[in-house]
Design an enzyme around this catalytic site. Sequence first.
Site: not given
Length: 267
Positions: A91, A160
Amino acid sequence: MVDEGTGQAMDAENQGSVVGARGTPTLTVVRDYEAMSCRAADVVVQAIQAHPDGAITVPTGSTPSGMYQELVDRIHRGDADFSRVQIFCLDDYLGQTPEDEASLTKLLIQEFLEPGDIPAENVHFIPTTTADPHAAAEQYEREIVEAGGLELAVVGLGPNGHIAFNEPGSGPDTRTRVIDLTQESRDQNAAYYEGAEIPAQAITMGLGTILGAKRILMIVSGQSKSEIVRETLTGPMTSDVPGSWLQLAGARLEVVMDKDAASALKE
Ligand code: GLP
């Protein structure tokens, strides 16, 4: 789990439900960050020894730094040969180049690709600066297929529950794509750089792409991740916790974590 001293696999069945998965993941709990980095490097080196021209994903963030240091040391000692391995980045932020301050690719170049003398032609960077990111993302998927698929996907775990930048809301069939980042993740990543503005969007390899790998290695360190580790590995599979979809990998998944990261898991 794997006992840190013996390296013996412990029964992971009680670690949570793995619905629809073949087999149970291997959970390896080691003493500390250094041991996690060594064990992670072992898994990577074993994979590339078995498949010297196979494809692997490489993560960024603070967690893999020790693993990269260990891999670079092994490359220099002649104990690891990456000369034919195809490297796929997981990413990066949309619009960022390695010249920009907040570039995950830059981190990867500095920590692993350059010191490890990885041949440039074998590195597949996330297409962050193309005029058509959607077409480029599809092309990235094709490159993975042309490389014979992912032999090993090495991933971290975001606070998260994100994997690469598959933020909450990401399903198990997602592919490489542009994604809006949560403010939480932007704040988390801002901590890597002094005062850098973190872009609002990234391109990330999809969860479906990662789940297509023959093996997945997730590395996690620190007490602050213990609760999200528990939800990821023992909670229900849900897009609210994207990492929980890795349970679908069953026995293809190995999680290497230090004691602190594993502290919310039941023995
Ligand atoms: C970052 C990256 C992820 C990484 C994760 C964990 O935002 N996009 O690929 O695995 O968050 O980061 P860290 O290792 O610093 O906790």
